[in-house]
Structure formats: C-alpha cells, structure tokens
Motif scaffolding. Structure first.
Motif, mmCIF file in Angstrom:
data_model
loop_
_atom_site.group_PDB
_atom_site.id
_atom_site.type_symbol
_atom_site.label_atom_id
_atom_site.label_comp_id
_atom_site.label_asym_id
_atom_site.label_seq_id
_atom_site.Cartn_x
_atom_site.Cartn_y
_atom_site.Cartn_z
ATOM 1 N N VAL A 194 13.253 52.180 97.775
ATOM 2 C CA VAL A 194 12.727 51.561 96.554
ATOM 3 C C VAL A 194 12.400 52.631 95.519
ATOM 4 C CG1 VAL A 194 10.838 50.198 95.582
ATOM 5 C CG2 VAL A 194 11.854 49.529 97.774
ATOM 6 N N ASP A 195 11.946 53.794 95.974
ATOM 7 C CA ASP A 195 11.563 54.869 95.056
ATOM 8 C C ASP A 195 12.757 55.532 94.380
ATOM 9 O OD1 ASP A 195 8.883 54.463 95.584
ATOM 10 O OD2 ASP A 195 8.831 55.910 97.233
ATOM 11 N N THR A 196 13.972 55.247 94.826
ATOM 12 C CA THR A 196 15.150 55.822 94.176
ATOM 13 C C THR A 196 15.403 55.186 92.818
ATOM 14 O OG1 THR A 196 16.708 54.227 95.149
ATOM 15 C CG2 THR A 196 16.235 56.238 96.415
ATOM 16 N N ARG A 197 14.776 54.047 92.583
ATOM 17 C CA ARG A 197 14.959 53.286 91.342
ATOM 18 C C ARG A 197 16.408 52.820 91.164
ATOM 19 N NH1 ARG A 197 10.329 53.211 88.736
ATOM 20 N NH2 ARG A 197 8.816 54.883 89.014
ATOM 21 N N TYR A 198 17.092 52.661 92.266
ATOM 22 C CA TYR A 198 18.411 52.030 92.199
ATOM 23 C C TYR A 198 18.209 50.601 91.692
ATOM 24 C CZ TYR A 198 23.029 50.380 93.609
ATOM 25 O OH TYR A 198 24.298 49.851 93.600
ATOM 26 N N PRO A 199 19.047 50.117 90.789
ATOM 27 C CA PRO A 199 18.850 48.780 90.211
ATOM 28 C C PRO A 199 18.653 47.699 91.270
ATOM 29 C CG PRO A 199 20.598 49.922 89.043
ATOM 30 C CD PRO A 199 20.232 50.791 90.218
ATOM 31 N N GLN A 200 17.574 46.950 91.149
ATOM 32 C CA GLN A 200 17.253 45.815 92.016
ATOM 33 C C GLN A 200 16.899 46.224 93.448
ATOM 34 O OE1 GLN A 200 16.607 43.536 89.900
ATOM 35 N NE2 GLN A 200 18.062 41.890 90.315
ATOM 36 N N MET A 201 16.679 47.523 93.712
ATOM 37 C CA MET A 201 16.405 47.946 95.082
ATOM 38 C C MET A 201 15.134 47.301 95.629
ATOM 39 S SD MET A 201 17.771 49.721 97.514
ATOM 40 C CE MET A 201 17.080 49.053 99.036
ATOM 41 N N GLY A 202 14.133 47.119 94.760
ATOM 42 C CA GLY A 202 12.914 46.454 95.206
ATOM 43 C C GLY A 202 13.186 45.042 95.682
ATOM 44 N N LEU A 203 14.039 44.327 94.957
ATOM 45 C CA LEU A 203 14.400 42.964 95.354
ATOM 46 C C LEU A 203 15.202 42.984 96.646
ATOM 47 C CD1 LEU A 203 14.412 39.940 94.571
ATOM 48 C CD2 LEU A 203 16.602 40.362 93.436
ATOM 49 N N PHE A 204 16.132 43.936 96.779
ATOM 50 C CA PHE A 204 16.950 44.018 97.985
ATOM 51 C C PHE A 204 16.075 44.205 99.234
ATOM 52 C CE2 PHE A 204 20.480 46.104 95.241
ATOM 53 C CZ PHE A 204 20.792 44.874 94.696
ATOM 54 N N THR A 205 15.097 45.084 99.131
ATOM 55 C CA THR A 205 14.217 45.337 100.273
ATOM 56 C C THR A 205 13.365 44.110 100.579
ATOM 57 O OG1 THR A 205 14.148 47.698 99.761
ATOM 58 C CG2 THR A 205 12.416 46.851 101.190
ATOM 59 N N SER A 206 12.908 43.425 99.535
ATOM 60 C CA SER A 206 12.133 42.202 99.738
ATOM 61 C C SER A 206 12.949 41.145 100.473
ATOM 62 C CB SER A 206 11.660 41.649 98.385
ATOM 63 O OG SER A 206 10.706 42.497 97.795
ATOM 64 N N VAL A 207 14.220 41.004 100.069
ATOM 65 C CA VAL A 207 15.097 40.025 100.711
ATOM 66 C C VAL A 207 15.315 40.370 102.175
ATOM 67 C CG1 VAL A 207 17.465 39.180 100.770
ATOM 68 C CG2 VAL A 207 16.264 39.317 98.609
ATOM 69 N N LEU A 208 15.560 41.648 102.449
ATOM 70 C CA LEU A 208 15.783 42.079 103.831
ATOM 71 C C LEU A 208 14.611 41.709 104.719
ATOM 72 C CD1 LEU A 208 17.299 43.763 106.039
ATOM 73 C CD2 LEU A 208 16.018 45.744 105.185
ATOM 74 N N LEU A 209 13.392 41.971 104.229
ATOM 75 C CA LEU A 209 12.199 41.817 105.048
ATOM 76 C C LEU A 209 11.540 40.453 104.927
ATOM 77 C CD1 LEU A 209 10.574 45.294 104.353
ATOM 78 C CD2 LEU A 209 12.084 44.638 106.225
ATOM 79 N N GLY A 210 11.946 39.658 103.929
ATOM 80 C CA GLY A 210 11.294 38.376 103.719
ATOM 81 C C GLY A 210 9.878 38.549 103.208
ATOM 82 N N LYS A 211 9.629 39.645 102.477
ATOM 83 C CA LYS A 211 8.308 39.942 101.926
ATOM 84 C C LYS A 211 8.397 40.025 100.406
ATOM 85 C CE LYS A 211 6.725 42.775 105.873
ATOM 86 N NZ LYS A 211 5.486 42.028 106.187
#
Length: 319
Positions: A194-211
């Motif tokens: 998430v800290d890489t600031r890759y576009p939408q990475m925060g959303l991608f991680t949220s989707v993976l974890l369901g958080k």
C-alpha cells in the motif's frame, strides 16, 4: 466490519474498468505459436471463475514439467486468456502449461483464492498421465497479484503446516513441491505494498482481505505479516528458487526489490531481471516479444528455470 458500501461500489467500478482495459493486452501480447494442443475452459471447481486452460506440445516427448500460471489483476480483475501467449512460450520450451483462473472481487477473500488455485493444480495433477506431466517438476508463475499467489503456493509447498492453517484441501500435499517460481511485477506483502502508492493498491489489499481501508491501515506488526502467512517460509533456505522480474517504470518495483533482498539474506537461490523500454511498465514482461528487453527477460527466465529443474532432479536422485 469489512469493506464499506462505498468501497464495494468502488470495487465494482474498478473491476469493470480494469477488465475493459485488459482487453487491450491482447494486442501487445499476441504472438503466433504453432504445434500446441489447447484445451480451454476446463472447470476444476464450483466457483464462477474456477476454470483453467491446458496447453501442451503436439510432439511426443515423455514426461514433461508443468508450468502453472496465475494471472494478476489486483485481486478484483484479470483475464486468463490474455496470459495464454506468455504460456505458449513455455510450452515451446517443452512444458505442459496450466493457465489458472480464480474467483475475485467480492466473491472471494483471502485465503479462498489460494484454496481455489490449489484445487486447479490438483485437477491438472490428477490428469498427469493424460497430459504427460512429471509431478515432481512443477514451476509456478504469475504477474502482479498472481505473483503473490505464486509466491504463496511456493511457500506452502515447503511449509506443509500452512495447508491446515489456511484450510487447503489438496490431495498432493504430502508430495507436492515447487521446483521453481517466476514472478512478474509481483506483490509479496499486500499491506506493505500500500505504501508504494501504486494506483488503487489500497483498494486491492482491502479486497484481498475483506477489510476496509481503515482496518488495513490499522494492521501492525505480526498481524500485518500474517497476511502472507508465508514470510518465514520464504525466508527459509529451502524456499524454491525464484526468478524475480521487475519493471523499471513500475511503482510496484519496490516490492520485487524488497523480495529479492529477502531471498538474498536467506540464502535462497534467485535471479533478477529489470525490464526496460516498452517492457518497463507494470507486468510488461508479459509482452515478451515486443522488444529486446522482453525477449532477454524470457530467455533468462527459461535458463534459470531449466537449471533449477536439473538441480531438483539431481537432488531427488541423491535421496
């Protein structure tokens, strides 16, 4: 708590946009490959996307190594068929390739995708005689989010207690071992990424974890590390050899660099290739025929993997 309603709406919109944009991948990745038998859309499980393709050489050649490919797409998108051209290159090298799809977006969350992927691998291994596969020579590869899954499958193959921890039902868990792993612009720690600031990475991680994003941001220390469940396994010297492919202009390049540093510190055999030019974008190595960088990357990956398979056979012969 899980994803908020707003985040779920964002997931659906992002999935639609990314799926449409992935259609354009067909153009740079397209290549003519002959002498390949193709079995597409084989159902391996109950999920909506629990399908895979198998590609194998037409020519007879005895038992062949298996090349398992897992597509990326931020855990919420990805088109399996676009990866077929990359797989064909490995079939021409003498592999049987299995191109595996899995449920994503709101239909599955960690570790459900991993359970599905192992069911896909099981489906192919069950048909080893039909396809002429050597079950003792398995290579796992993937791009972006697929690189995360490839690294996880590799870790689980050397840390068998993870089958139970992740609830993975896999008929070959007592004998399955990954001989080599290839990652293209991979993600290896979704929380860190998430800290890489890759576009939408925060959303991608949220989707993976369901958080929700807020819940992901609050994950600290051991809790964050356990997202992979495999940090300690991949830091062990018996982790499978890995060929890490990074892209020069990719914000996620740091993930590949950090992973390479981890492998180096642990004494794990590894290779590294930095794609440049037109192949220097995220997962640009998939378009391996476009420029010298892509062609050199593929050649180096094949060389690394073949050497790993030879060492694996030699080690098995000494047992």
């Amino acid at each position: 708590m899980g994803l908020t309603g707003r985040e779920k709406f964002e997931v659906r919109c992002t999935e639609a946009v990314l799926s449409f944009s992935e259609l354009l991948l067909h153009i740079p990745c397209f290549g003519v490959h002959r002498g390949i038998v193709k079995e597409r859309g084989l159902c391996y499980g109950d999920g909506r996307r629990a399908k895979l393709d198998v590609y194998l050489p037409k020519a007879e050649g005895g038992k062949r190594p298996l090349f398992v490919y897992i597509h990326g797409g931020g855990y919420l998108s990805g088109i399996r068929s676009n990866r077929r051209f990359y797989c064909y290159n490995w079939v021409e090298e003498g592999f049987v390739a299995a191109n595996i799809d899995y449920d994503y977006a709101l239909a599955a969350e960690h570790p459900g995708h991993i359970r599905q992927i192992f069911k896909g691998i099981e489906f192919v291994l069950d048909r080893a005689e039909e396809y002429g596969i050597d079950r003792d020579r398995v290579v796992v590869a993937g791009d972006s989010a697929g690189g995360y899954f490839a690294a996880m499958v590799s870790a689980i193959s050397v840390r068998r207690d993870l089958y139970g921890l992740l609830g993975i039902d896999f008929d070959y868990k007592d004998t399955f071992r990954v001989s080599a792993c290839v990652t293209l612009s991979g993600i290896f720690d979704p929380v860190r990424a998430v800290d890489t600031r890759y576009p939408q990475m925060g959303l991608f991680t949220s989707v993976l974890l369901g958080k929700s994003r807020r819940e992901v941001a609050a994950m600290k220390g051991d809790e964050a590390l356990r997202v992979t469940y495999a940090a300690d396994a991949r830091l062990a010297a018996d982790y499978p050899p890995v060929f890490v492919v990074a892209s020069k202009y990719d914000r996620l390049k740091k993930e590949s660099d950090d992973f390479t540093d981890e492998l180096e510190a642990a004494g794990v055999r590894h290779g590294y290739f930095l794609c440049t030019g037109i192949n220097g974008v995220h997962a640009g190595a998939l378009a391996c025929g476009l420029s010298r960088s892509g062609r050199e990357c593929l050649a180096e990956a094949k060389k690394f993997v073949q050497e790993a398979l030879v060492r694996s056979e030699a080690a098995d012969g000494e047992k």
